[in-house]
Motif scaffolding. Sequence first.
Motif, PDB file in Angstrom:
ATOM      1  N   GLN A 153       0.860  -1.180   0.000  1.00 31.85           N
ATOM      2  CA  GLN A 153       0.000   0.000   0.000  1.00 31.85           C
ATOM      3  C   GLN A 153       0.899   1.232   0.000  1.00 31.85           C
ATOM      4  O   GLN A 153       1.875   1.285   0.748  1.00 31.85           O
ATOM      5  CB  GLN A 153      -0.903   0.032   1.232  1.00 31.85           C
ATOM      6  N   VAL A 154       0.567   2.208  -0.848  1.00 27.95           N
ATOM      7  CA  VAL A 154       1.373   3.427  -0.948  1.00 27.95           C
ATOM      8  C   VAL A 154       0.468   4.637  -0.828  1.00 27.95           C
ATOM      9  O   VAL A 154      -0.560   4.729  -1.508  1.00 27.95           O
ATOM     10  CB  VAL A 154       2.137   3.485  -2.286  1.00 27.95           C
ATOM     11  N   ASP A 177       0.624  16.274 -10.306  1.00 29.01           N
ATOM     12  CA  ASP A 177       1.011  14.934 -10.725  1.00 29.01           C
ATOM     13  C   ASP A 177       1.304  14.044  -9.517  1.00 29.01           C
ATOM     14  O   ASP A 177       1.459  14.507  -8.397  1.00 29.01           O
ATOM     15  CB  ASP A 177       2.241  14.987 -11.633  1.00 29.01           C
ATOM     16  N   THR A 178       1.388  12.750  -9.766  1.00 33.72           N
ATOM     17  CA  THR A 178       1.731  11.786  -8.722  1.00 33.72           C
ATOM     18  C   THR A 178       3.207  11.911  -8.364  1.00 33.72           C
ATOM     19  O   THR A 178       4.038  12.198  -9.224  1.00 33.72           O
ATOM     20  CB  THR A 178       1.438  10.347  -9.209  1.00 33.72           C
ATOM     21  N   GLN A 201      -2.533   2.471  -8.206  1.00 31.52           N
ATOM     22  CA  GLN A 201      -2.962   2.111  -6.862  1.00 31.52           C
ATOM     23  C   GLN A 201      -2.454   3.095  -5.806  1.00 31.52           C
ATOM     24  O   GLN A 201      -2.846   3.012  -4.643  1.00 31.52           O
ATOM     25  CB  GLN A 201      -2.479   0.698  -6.506  1.00 31.52           C
ATOM     26  N   ILE A 202      -1.605   4.012  -6.200  1.00 29.57           N
ATOM     27  CA  ILE A 202      -1.081   5.006  -5.256  1.00 29.57           C
ATOM     28  C   ILE A 202      -2.222   5.884  -4.752  1.00 29.57           C
ATOM     29  O   ILE A 202      -3.021   6.396  -5.532  1.00 29.57           O
ATOM     30  CB  ILE A 202      -0.012   5.898  -5.919  1.00 29.57           C
ATOM     31  N   GLN A 203      -2.294   6.073  -3.449  1.00 28.67           N
ATOM     32  CA  GLN A 203      -3.292   6.957  -2.860  1.00 28.67           C
ATOM     33  C   GLN A 203      -2.710   8.367  -2.771  1.00 28.67           C
ATOM     34  O   GLN A 203      -1.748   8.603  -2.041  1.00 28.67           O
ATOM     35  CB  GLN A 203      -3.683   6.475  -1.459  1.00 28.67           C
ATOM     36  N   MET A 204      -3.299   9.285  -3.515  1.00 27.17           N
ATOM     37  CA  MET A 204      -2.849  10.676  -3.512  1.00 27.17           C
ATOM     38  C   MET A 204      -3.743  11.491  -2.586  1.00 27.17           C
ATOM     39  O   MET A 204      -4.961  11.529  -2.769  1.00 27.17           O
ATOM     40  CB  MET A 204      -2.902  11.256  -4.925  1.00 27.17           C
ATOM     41  N   ILE A 205      -3.133  12.139  -1.607  1.00 28.63           N
ATOM     42  CA  ILE A 205      -3.875  12.990  -0.669  1.00 28.63           C
ATOM     43  C   ILE A 205      -3.546  14.439  -0.976  1.00 28.63           C
ATOM     44  O   ILE A 205      -2.387  14.861  -0.885  1.00 28.63           O
ATOM     45  CB  ILE A 205      -3.534  12.669   0.799  1.00 28.63           C
ATOM     46  N   HIS A 246       5.404  10.483   2.324  1.00 28.07           N
ATOM     47  CA  HIS A 246       5.298   9.219   1.597  1.00 28.07           C
ATOM     48  C   HIS A 246       5.274   8.077   2.598  1.00 28.07           C
ATOM     49  O   HIS A 246       6.116   8.028   3.498  1.00 28.07           O
ATOM     50  CB  HIS A 246       6.491   9.012   0.658  1.00 28.07           C
ATOM     51  N   MET A 247       4.330   7.152   2.430  1.00 33.64           N
ATOM     52  CA  MET A 247       4.232   5.983   3.301  1.00 33.64           C
ATOM     53  C   MET A 247       4.077   4.725   2.461  1.00 33.64           C
ATOM     54  O   MET A 247       3.262   4.682   1.529  1.00 33.64           O
ATOM     55  CB  MET A 247       3.051   6.131   4.262  1.00 33.64           C
TER      56      MET A 247
END
Length: 342
Positions: free
Chosen positions: A220-221, A231-232, A254-258, A281-282
């Motif tokens: 999970q990212v 952008d990501t 699948q990257i979760q962008m907040i 970043h996690m």
Amino acid sequence: MSSTVKASPSNNFRPKLNFLYGGSGISFGSRVNVALSKPRVPEVLCMSTPTTTTTQHQVTPMSKHNDVAILVNGCTGNMGKAVISAAYSAGLHIVPVSFGSTEEAGQMVEVCGKDILVHGPSDKESVLASVFDEHPNMIVVDYTVPAAVNDNAELYSKVGVPFVMGTTGGDRDRLYKIAENSKVYAVISPQMGKQVVAFLATMEIMAEQFPEAFSGYSLQVLESHQAGKLDTSGTAKAIISCFRKLGVSFDMDQIQMIRDPKKQIEMLGVPEEHVPGHAFHMYHLKSPDQIVSLKFQDNVCGRSIYAEGTVDAVLFLSKKVKSKAGKRIYNMIDVLREGNMR
């Protein structure tokens, strides 16, 4: 010829390097737990100064590199201004020219007492060529927008000016192809923070030395940046590439962008004063049987870490140009390996 900035408060602020949200260790699921106690704010690399104290002082050059000229493309943005300030402090010669949109053309931006004239798209090639003739030791730093990355790289390559590409996004394969097909020297990196790059380099070494070590693990990212970042995260993409080499299956979408400030403060613990400028970043790995859990995290508050790294990249590239090095395209790991970090 100076500007005011906020000085560090009296308490000894130090950046922290934690690889676990809420602690300083690695958690191995329910059977083993090496995580330490949770700090008040989950800081991994918080390089900007806390704002509880606002003593002002004058920025003056710390060292002299007047033989190196720097043109910052994107001086109207916060990152561009931070780079100019760091370059001024390092004693680089600031070229009073930049480029922007048609709407920004003609603007005069003042940074560290320097008046920088912004030119529009229509005359940027002729202006850049003219300025490069006047300053043959010049290096362009690009902190613009993702949509401009490839066109800007083509412009720098056409004029023949060395450049440091700090802007993320764009077509990265095309970007490298443009640089490789030209004769210019360049530093291209999705991440300019030296300490974060060191972590990335460690990940790349691990991926090379221990391929498939995390085969079958899920990932999970989550990445959080200021709302203006469209952008990501390029850093997240680079780390994910390492995890893929380690055997993890993961798609970039699948990257979760907040980007919601409320979520950033309440869910991630981003200090409110750093919501307009931060990078969290996690990365969370889990074994197929769910009994092993590893979390990696790097959090940056403010922009100084990127600005200082960018100046190091400029100084590094300047040496490569002067020595006519055989290699022409570099990244920030090359800068780190040089061993001359300020």
